[in-house]
Design a protein around this motif. Structure first.
Motif, PDB file in Angstrom:
ATOM      1  N   GLY A  30     -13.527  28.475  -2.963  1.00  0.00           N
ATOM      2  CA  GLY A  30     -14.231  29.606  -3.549  1.00  0.00           C
ATOM      3  C   GLY A  30     -15.287  29.206  -4.562  1.00  0.00           C
ATOM      4  O   GLY A  30     -16.232  29.962  -4.822  1.00  0.00           O
ATOM      5  N   ASN A  53     -15.872  37.758   0.400  1.00  0.00           N
ATOM      6  CA  ASN A  53     -15.357  36.404   0.183  1.00  0.00           C
ATOM      7  C   ASN A  53     -13.898  36.297   0.624  1.00  0.00           C
ATOM      8  O   ASN A  53     -13.501  35.331   1.288  1.00  0.00           O
ATOM      9  CB  ASN A  53     -15.494  36.033  -1.292  1.00  0.00           C
ATOM     10  N   LYS A  54     -13.089  37.300   0.275  1.00  0.00           N
ATOM     11  CA  LYS A  54     -11.681  37.289   0.680  1.00  0.00           C
ATOM     12  C   LYS A  54     -11.547  37.429   2.201  1.00  0.00           C
ATOM     13  O   LYS A  54     -10.679  36.813   2.812  1.00  0.00           O
ATOM     14  CB  LYS A  54     -10.922  38.419  -0.021  1.00  0.00           C
ATOM     15  N   ILE A  58      -9.536  34.254   3.970  1.00  0.00           N
ATOM     16  CA  ILE A  58      -8.198  34.401   4.549  1.00  0.00           C
ATOM     17  C   ILE A  58      -8.128  33.797   5.947  1.00  0.00           C
ATOM     18  O   ILE A  58      -7.094  33.258   6.349  1.00  0.00           O
ATOM     19  CB  ILE A  58      -7.773  35.884   4.572  1.00  0.00           C
ATOM     20  N   SER A  90      -0.263  38.411  -8.176  1.00  0.00           N
ATOM     21  CA  SER A  90      -1.703  38.664  -8.120  1.00  0.00           C
ATOM     22  C   SER A  90      -2.008  40.149  -8.287  1.00  0.00           C
ATOM     23  O   SER A  90      -3.018  40.524  -8.900  1.00  0.00           O
ATOM     24  CB  SER A  90      -2.284  38.152  -6.798  1.00  0.00           C
ATOM     25  N   ASP A 157      -4.435  34.336 -10.440  1.00  0.00           N
ATOM     26  CA  ASP A 157      -5.408  34.597  -9.384  1.00  0.00           C
ATOM     27  C   ASP A 157      -5.938  36.027  -9.472  1.00  0.00           C
ATOM     28  O   ASP A 157      -7.131  36.280  -9.326  1.00  0.00           O
ATOM     29  CB  ASP A 157      -4.769  34.354  -8.016  1.00  0.00           C
ATOM     30  N   GLY A 161      -8.841  33.810 -11.504  1.00  0.00           N
ATOM     31  CA  GLY A 161      -9.050  33.307 -10.161  1.00  0.00           C
ATOM     32  C   GLY A 161      -9.550  31.910  -9.903  1.00  0.00           C
ATOM     33  O   GLY A 161      -9.017  31.235  -9.014  1.00  0.00           O
ATOM     34  N   ASN A 191      -1.572  30.863  -0.379  1.00  0.00           N
ATOM     35  CA  ASN A 191      -2.917  31.434  -0.450  1.00  0.00           C
ATOM     36  C   ASN A 191      -3.132  32.537   0.578  1.00  0.00           C
ATOM     37  O   ASN A 191      -3.843  33.509   0.323  1.00  0.00           O
ATOM     38  CB  ASN A 191      -3.973  30.351  -0.242  1.00  0.00           C
ATOM     39  N   THR A 194      -1.713  35.694  -1.032  1.00  0.00           N
ATOM     40  CA  THR A 194      -2.522  36.276  -2.096  1.00  0.00           C
ATOM     41  C   THR A 194      -3.834  36.832  -1.547  1.00  0.00           C
ATOM     42  O   THR A 194      -4.289  37.905  -1.966  1.00  0.00           O
ATOM     43  CB  THR A 194      -2.823  35.241  -3.199  1.00  0.00           C
ATOM     44  N   ASN A 195      -4.442  36.125  -0.603  1.00  0.00           N
ATOM     45  CA  ASN A 195      -5.679  36.622  -0.005  1.00  0.00           C
ATOM     46  C   ASN A 195      -5.455  37.920   0.757  1.00  0.00           C
ATOM     47  O   ASN A 195      -6.299  38.828   0.734  1.00  0.00           O
ATOM     48  CB  ASN A 195      -6.276  35.576   0.939  1.00  0.00           C
ATOM     49  N   ALA A 198      -5.215  40.822  -1.771  1.00  0.00           N
ATOM     50  CA  ALA A 198      -6.527  41.150  -2.344  1.00  0.00           C
ATOM     51  C   ALA A 198      -7.427  41.807  -1.301  1.00  0.00           C
ATOM     52  O   ALA A 198      -8.118  42.792  -1.590  1.00  0.00           O
ATOM     53  CB  ALA A 198      -7.187  39.884  -2.880  1.00  0.00           C
ATOM     54  N   LEU A 199      -7.417  41.265  -0.072  1.00  0.00           N
ATOM     55  CA  LEU A 199      -8.261  41.813   0.978  1.00  0.00           C
ATOM     56  C   LEU A 199      -7.866  43.250   1.303  1.00  0.00           C
ATOM     57  O   LEU A 199      -8.724  44.112   1.532  1.00  0.00           O
ATOM     58  CB  LEU A 199      -8.178  40.949   2.234  1.00  0.00           C
TER      59      LEU A 199
END
Length: 260
Positions: A30, A53-54, A58, A90, A157, A161, A191, A194-195, A198-199
């Motif tokens: 990132g 970005n997410k 992912i 997160s 995160d 982050g 990861n 967590t991704n 967030a996504l």
């Protein structure tokens, strides 16, 4: 998909490719992709840049995780438990993020990273395979990994982050006595969790450029697959060198953001 030139799209694709490679080896992709998106999409809202970005990350992270799982001795049950704790952490970090100043956090993180770099340099054996120590990992250490590594770094995160993947690799190596390759493999599973969280949040808010994310995800996945295979082939010494490079790059970026 936003209106961007073919040149910009090509450069973003290269950034996604390189970010996938870095993230697969030791985390921190990132650091490259997010600034590239901010530069390439100057008129886009910050939330859309973060969400896109997410959406890219992912895919690459999942691809790297699959590659590692096929060839690295990962404790999948422990990895998933840490991942679920990180997902919860997160979400909690994101909840509190609005009330925390990043200007206050950056110097603290820089000091921590410099300490990490010094530790890795002064301990050449850190992250090398040690079956005796690995067999001595107790249930209490695994619980600590779930709560402190998963929940704690997951919270970080969501709150701030930068360098989450790198912190995961270091923490998993220290707490569970993993070699750096296995720690990288385990970190990828965490990861992904967590991704995904967030996504899902960004998607619910309509803050993802899905077409752009889909294009860049192809390149990110390619870079991640190559990076994971290189890490598996070259071993912990290679990962250690990349780790130090990424840590120093992260310190430089945080310093630039703080004082530029």
């Amino acid at each position: 998909m936003p209106d961007i030139s073919l040149t910009t799209l090509f450069l973003l694709a290269l950034a996604a490719l390189a970010a996938g490679w870095i993230d697969a080896v030791v985390g921190g992709g990132g650091l490259l992709l997010l600034p590239a998106l901010l530069i390439g999409l100057p008129q886009a809202p910050a939330a859309h840049v973060l969400g896109t970005n997410k959406g890219v990350a992912i895919v690459g992270t999942a691809g790297a995780a699959v590659t590692y799982l096929r060839r690295a001795p990962v404790d999948r049950r422990t990895a998933v438990r840490i991942g679920l704790a990180a997902l919860t952490g997160s979400m909690a970090g994101a909840f509190f993020a609005a009330g925390i100043s990043s200007e206050v956090l950056r110097p603290v993180i820089m000091v921590a990273l410099l300490a990490v770099a010094a530790f890795v340099l002064l301990r050449p054996g850190f992250g090398t395979l040690d079956e005796d120590r690995r067999k001595q990992v107790t249930r209490a250490r695994k619980i600590a990994a779930i709560v402190l590594v998963g929940g704690g770094i997951g919270f970080y995160d969501g709150l701030f982050g930068p360098g989450t993947g790198t912190f995961l690799v270091l923490a998993l190596t220290a707490v569970l006595h993993l070699d750096l390759v296995t720690a990288s493999a385990t970190a990828k599973i965490v990861n992904v969790c967590t991704n995904a969280g967030a996504l899902a949040m960004f998607a619910a808010q309509g803050s993802v450029y899905w077409q752009l994310a889909g294009v860049l995800a192809v390149f990110n996945l390619l870079g991640a697959t190559v990076g994971a295979r290189m890490a598996l082939r070259k071993g912990s010494g290679f990962v250690r060198g990349v780790l130090l490079t990424v840590v120093l790059a992260l310190v430089a970026k945080l310093a630039f953001d703080q004082w530029a």
